[in-house]
Write an enzyme that holds these catalytic residues in place. Structure first.
Site, PDB file in Angstrom:
ATOM      1  N   ARG A  70      38.102  40.512  32.493  1.00  0.00           N
ATOM      2  CA  ARG A  70      39.507  40.867  32.289  1.00  0.00           C
ATOM      3  C   ARG A  70      40.198  39.777  31.477  1.00  0.00           C
ATOM      4  NH1 ARG A  70      42.103  40.092  36.327  1.00  0.00           N
ATOM      5  NH2 ARG A  70      40.496  39.474  37.802  1.00  0.00           N
ATOM      6  N   TYR A 199      34.998  46.425  28.053  1.00  0.00           N
ATOM      7  CA  TYR A 199      34.491  45.830  29.289  1.00  0.00           C
ATOM      8  C   TYR A 199      35.255  46.276  30.538  1.00  0.00           C
ATOM      9  CZ  TYR A 199      33.051  42.838  32.971  1.00  0.00           C
ATOM     10  OH  TYR A 199      32.569  42.416  34.169  1.00  0.00           O
ATOM     11  N   GLY A 201      37.080  46.169  33.856  1.00  0.00           N
ATOM     12  CA  GLY A 201      38.465  46.301  34.287  1.00  0.00           C
ATOM     13  C   GLY A 201      39.458  46.491  33.150  1.00  0.00           C
ATOM     14  N   LYS A 208      41.828  48.825  37.902  1.00  0.00           N
ATOM     15  CA  LYS A 208      42.935  47.884  38.050  1.00  0.00           C
ATOM     16  C   LYS A 208      44.218  48.406  37.409  1.00  0.00           C
ATOM     17  CE  LYS A 208      40.474  45.489  40.593  1.00  0.00           C
ATOM     18  NZ  LYS A 208      39.804  44.255  40.527  1.00  0.00           N
ATOM     19  N   HIS A 228      44.771  45.085  46.551  1.00  0.00           N
ATOM     20  CA  HIS A 228      43.441  44.621  46.114  1.00  0.00           C
ATOM     21  C   HIS A 228      42.628  44.277  47.359  1.00  0.00           C
ATOM     22  CE1 HIS A 228      41.123  41.685  43.215  1.00  0.00           C
ATOM     23  NE2 HIS A 228      40.473  42.812  43.399  1.00  0.00           N
ATOM     24  N   SER A 250      39.600  38.121  42.858  1.00  0.00           N
ATOM     25  CA  SER A 250      38.387  38.570  42.191  1.00  0.00           C
ATOM     26  C   SER A 250      37.260  37.568  42.390  1.00  0.00           C
ATOM     27  CB  SER A 250      38.655  38.742  40.700  1.00  0.00           C
ATOM     28  OG  SER A 250      39.710  39.671  40.532  1.00  0.00           O
ATOM     29  N   CYS A 252      35.743  36.679  45.061  1.00  0.00           N
ATOM     30  CA  CYS A 252      35.887  35.831  46.253  1.00  0.00           C
ATOM     31  C   CYS A 252      35.339  36.489  47.509  1.00  0.00           C
ATOM     32  CB  CYS A 252      37.343  35.437  46.444  1.00  0.00           C
ATOM     33  SG  CYS A 252      37.900  34.276  45.191  1.00  0.00           S
ATOM     34  N   GLY A 253      34.547  37.550  47.367  1.00  0.00           N
ATOM     35  CA  GLY A 253      33.795  38.018  48.527  1.00  0.00           C
ATOM     36  C   GLY A 253      34.164  39.368  49.120  1.00  0.00           C
ATOM     37  N   THR A 255      33.293  42.575  48.058  1.00  0.00           N
ATOM     38  CA  THR A 255      32.137  43.470  48.129  1.00  0.00           C
ATOM     39  C   THR A 255      31.178  42.992  49.208  1.00  0.00           C
ATOM     40  OG1 THR A 255      32.387  44.012  45.801  1.00  0.00           O
ATOM     41  CG2 THR A 255      30.249  44.498  46.794  1.00  0.00           C
ATOM     42  N   ASP A 279      37.140  47.201  47.033  1.00  0.00           N
ATOM     43  CA  ASP A 279      38.021  46.533  46.060  1.00  0.00           C
ATOM     44  C   ASP A 279      39.494  46.939  46.170  1.00  0.00           C
ATOM     45  OD1 ASP A 279      37.977  44.610  43.844  1.00  0.00           O
ATOM     46  OD2 ASP A 279      38.590  46.283  42.576  1.00  0.00           O
ATOM     47  N   ASN A 370      29.911  36.849  35.205  1.00  0.00           N
ATOM     48  CA  ASN A 370      30.700  38.030  35.602  1.00  0.00           C
ATOM     49  C   ASN A 370      29.946  39.319  35.276  1.00  0.00           C
ATOM     50  OD1 ASN A 370      33.021  39.322  36.692  1.00  0.00           O
ATOM     51  ND2 ASN A 370      33.822  39.692  34.629  1.00  0.00           N
ATOM     52  N   SER A 371      28.621  39.254  35.223  1.00  0.00           N
ATOM     53  CA  SER A 371      27.854  40.493  35.012  1.00  0.00           C
ATOM     54  C   SER A 371      28.026  41.380  36.241  1.00  0.00           C
ATOM     55  CB  SER A 371      26.383  40.175  34.761  1.00  0.00           C
ATOM     56  OG  SER A 371      25.852  39.389  35.800  1.00  0.00           O
ATOM     57  N   ARG A 372      27.914  42.667  36.032  1.00  0.00           N
ATOM     58  CA  ARG A 372      28.306  43.627  37.076  1.00  0.00           C
ATOM     59  C   ARG A 372      27.313  44.771  37.202  1.00  0.00           C
ATOM     60  NH1 ARG A 372      33.536  42.729  39.862  1.00  0.00           N
ATOM     61  NH2 ARG A 372      34.232  40.797  38.876  1.00  0.00           N
ATOM     62  N   ARG A 403      39.419  31.123  47.918  1.00  0.00           N
ATOM     63  CA  ARG A 403      38.492  29.986  47.808  1.00  0.00           C
ATOM     64  C   ARG A 403      39.284  28.712  47.863  1.00  0.00           C
ATOM     65  NH1 ARG A 403      33.303  30.759  45.144  1.00  0.00           N
ATOM     66  NH2 ARG A 403      33.128  32.999  44.857  1.00  0.00           N
ATOM     67  N   GLY A 498      26.925  37.592  56.191  1.00  0.00           N
ATOM     68  CA  GLY A 498      26.856  38.355  57.444  1.00  0.00           C
ATOM     69  C   GLY A 498      27.529  37.627  58.596  1.00  0.00           C
ATOM     70  N   ASN A 500      30.151  36.129  58.649  1.00  0.00           N
ATOM     71  CA  ASN A 500      31.607  36.313  58.670  1.00  0.00           C
ATOM     72  C   ASN A 500      32.035  37.300  59.763  1.00  0.00           C
ATOM     73  OD1 ASN A 500      31.963  34.497  56.571  1.00  0.00           O
ATOM     74  ND2 ASN A 500      31.774  36.078  54.991  1.00  0.00           N
TER      75      ASN A 500
END
Ligand code: GTP
Ligand code: SPV
Ligand code: MN
Length: 588
Positions: A70, A199, A201, A208, A228, A250, A252-253, A255, A279, A370-372, A403, A498, A500
């Protein structure tokens, strides 16, 4: 043409007249049509067909190196009054922006095919779902929108023959010129114009641009919220499921948390976790007075690096069929994909994300950070049975997090709703590769919405406060977490992933009044012994460290909050000013 709706037809005619495509194709979502587009994309080199046995119906796509994330500095909220976009958004006058981009869109699709994509955000048949149309000249966009949304007839049916209630998205790759890249939202017109990117987003306009920037504006006006946030369900051994929404910036965990696998002790006891979304949440008050959430999306556009069988097996399994990989490495021996953190065996005969021959021993990356992957939600082994429920799911707790190497403790609970709004509003997090720019710089990112709020951030805070008023004692409890505290060597202290669930369990226990807490200057914290560390290699001293609230660091934090709040002037809700005062008093 799939519809007789004049509002749609007139708008499409206008966009055809503007962009002048050679051909217009309406996307009905049928397999035949999509297969044809996949075939063309492989022939043109836009996509690479992967190993049909190992990764059936999966493809690899590479974007240009200048187009991998983005672009917040080129993203605009175009409201008639500059004030309404607020100090945290880039703004331009809608007339000026339509003219400027209009010149760039003029004739941009000459020699190209225009696709008209009808899509639905939210479950089919839900009164909370919303219709969008995206016009694009990109095959990649069509194929990704097929995974990320309910595309085609469902959207046409939901809109009906006469409604004008749909979001108008126009996208062209144009020349993918980063100097001329614009991602523009016109919230007052339900319109999005995006140009010169191909690309994620920037171009999957349902995500978004619509489901957060436009929808947050709609939500403010219509009395609901677009956030979000992931949505997950935790099933206890008695079979009861409680739902949590969590907002992290984004990469930061979200997914990872949304699909977590319970640690062995929880699994044995009978706990299960169900993913509703990873998301975005659309939240409303239900007829029972509680807050209910739907996930407007139909797939996951997830960060590839770091995803592996240990960290997030459910995400990995989601990518085993019908997935598009963007900017990962290609293993030429097997015609499969690889990224950093997938396993310890990088391919020796490979092409990197830039499309170059890659030597995995030379220190360079095979996949972009940032590959997806774009993976269908139906593939997720822990997808919730409520995923398609038109009513959504009732939310017990809202969790904020970011973070932070030091300041924020592992978890704490807000004293009440307004304090929770304060906690969300002061969120700060280190920047990640999900947006262009420096990585690892701490910045304020209220509710993880800094890049996604479609209007004035202070009005957004007020909207949160108003929602709390409406929800009253039915409101979810609000918490803050930080999985990313580091030791003096910079290593993460908390095992995360896990594990968490250990923190989420405390959160749910608090919601049900099953566990006490200790009062700290910033809110309620757990007693050390109430975080279950059975089966972990860390001890209670470490947990105490993770939970510690360092007053000196928080005094510094207060300085940063004042500075941030200073941007909003009179528009900042007085409730938040009062909360900041309370925090300062508590730190004395
Ligand atoms: P977006 O799709 O950009 O919105 O990202 P996201 O919030 O869904 O983040 P995601 O779950 O993809 O995680 C991003 C990165 O954080 C990955 O590299 C993960 O490995 C890492 N990560 C996720 N959860 C944890 C955790 O609990 N602890 C640690 N140390 N890292 C984590
Ligand atoms: C994010 O950056 O928060 C994402 C990826 O989820 S993108 O769709 O590119 O915004
Ligand atoms: Mn995201």
């Amino acid at each position: 043409m799939l519809t007789n709706n004049k509002n749609v037809l007139n708008w499409v005619d206008e966009m055809v007249a503007l962009t002048k495509p050679d051909k217009v194709v309406w996307i009905d979502g049928s397999k035949e049509q999509l297969d044809e587009i996949r075939k063309q994309s492989v022939e043109s080199g836009e996509m690479i067909k992967l190993n049909e046995e190992k990764l059936p119906n999966c493809y690899l796509h590479r974007t240009l190196p200048n187009d991998v994330a983005r672009v917040e500095h080129r993203t605009f909220i175009c409201t008639r009054n500059k004030e309404d976009a607020g100090p945290t958004n880039n703004w331009e006058d809608p007339q000026v922006m339509y003219k400027k981009l209009g010149e760039m869109f003029d004739g941009v699709m000459k020699g190209r095919t225009m696709y008209v994509i009808p899509y639905l955000m939210g479950p089919v048949g839900s009164e909370f779902s919303k219709v969008g149309f995206e016009i694009t000249d990109s095959n990649y966009v069509v194929l990704n929108m097929d995974i990320m949304t309910r595309m085609g007839k469902d959207a046409i049916d939901q809109l009906g023959e006469t409604s004008n209630d749909f979001v108008r998205g126009l996208h062209s790759k144009a020349d993918i010129d980063e100097e001329k890249r614009y991602i523009c939202q016109f919230p007052e017109d339900n319109t999005i114009w995006s140009i010169n990117s191909a690309y994620g987003g920037n171009v999957l306009l349902g995500k978004k641009c619509f489901a957060l920037r436009i929808a947050s504006f709609q939500g403010k006006n219509e009395g609901w919220m677009a956030e979000h946030m992931l949505i997950l369900g935790i099933e206890n051994p008695q079979g009861e499921v409680k739902y949590i929404c969590a907002a992290f910036p984004s990469a930061c965990g979200k997914t990872n948390l949304a699909m977590l696998i319970p640690p062995e002790v929880y699994k044995k006891a009978g706990y299960k976790v169900w993913c509703v979304g990873d998301d975005i949440s659309w939240l409303r008050q239900g007829p029972d007075g509680r807050l209910w959430a739907i996930n407007p999306e139909n797939g996951f556009f997830g960060v590839a690096p770091g995803t592996n069988l240990k960290s997030n097996p459910n995400a990995l399994h989601s990518t085993e069929e019908g997935t598009i990989f963007t900017n990962v490495a290609l293993n030429l021996d097997t015609n499969t994909v690889w990224w950093e953190g997938l396993d310890k065996n990088p391919p020796t005969n490979a092409i990197n994300w830039k499309g170059e021959k890659w030597d995995c021993t030379d220190g360079s990356k095979g996949a972009h950070p940032n590959s997806r992957f774009t993976a269908p939600a139906r593939n997720c082994p822990c997808i919730s049975k409520e995923f398609n429920n038109p009513q959504g799911v009732p939310i017990s707790a809202i969790v904020f997090g970011g973070r932070r190497a030091k300041t924020a403790p592992l978890v704490y609970q807000s004293r009440d709703w307004n304090h929770g709004v304060f906690v969300g509003s002061i969120m700060a997090s280190e920047t990640t590769a999900a947006a262009t720019g420096a990585v690892g710089v701490v910045r304020r990112d209220p509710m993880a919405m800094l890049p996604f709020c479609g209007y004035h951030m202070a009005d957004y805070f007020q909207h949160w406060i108003d929602m709390g008023q409406k929800l009253g004692d039915k409101a979810p409890k609000i918490f803050n977490v930080n999985w990313f505290r580091t030791d003096d060597e910079g290593n993460f202290i908390w095992p995360g992933f896990g594990d968490n669930l250990r923190v989420l369990s405390w959160i749910l226990d608090r919601c049900e009044g099953k566990v006490d807490a200790v009062e700290t200057p910033i809110g309620f914290g757990p007693k050390v012994e109430d975080i279950n560390i059975d089966g972990l290699s860390i001890d209670e001293t470490t947990v105490a460290n993770l939970l510690n609230v360092d007053k000196e660091l928080w005094k510094e934090e207060v300085g940063g909050i004042h500075e941030f709040y200073g941007k909003f002037g009179d528009r900042l809700p007085k409730e938040l000013i009062a909360e900041l005062q309370t925090l300062e008093n508590n730190l004395e």
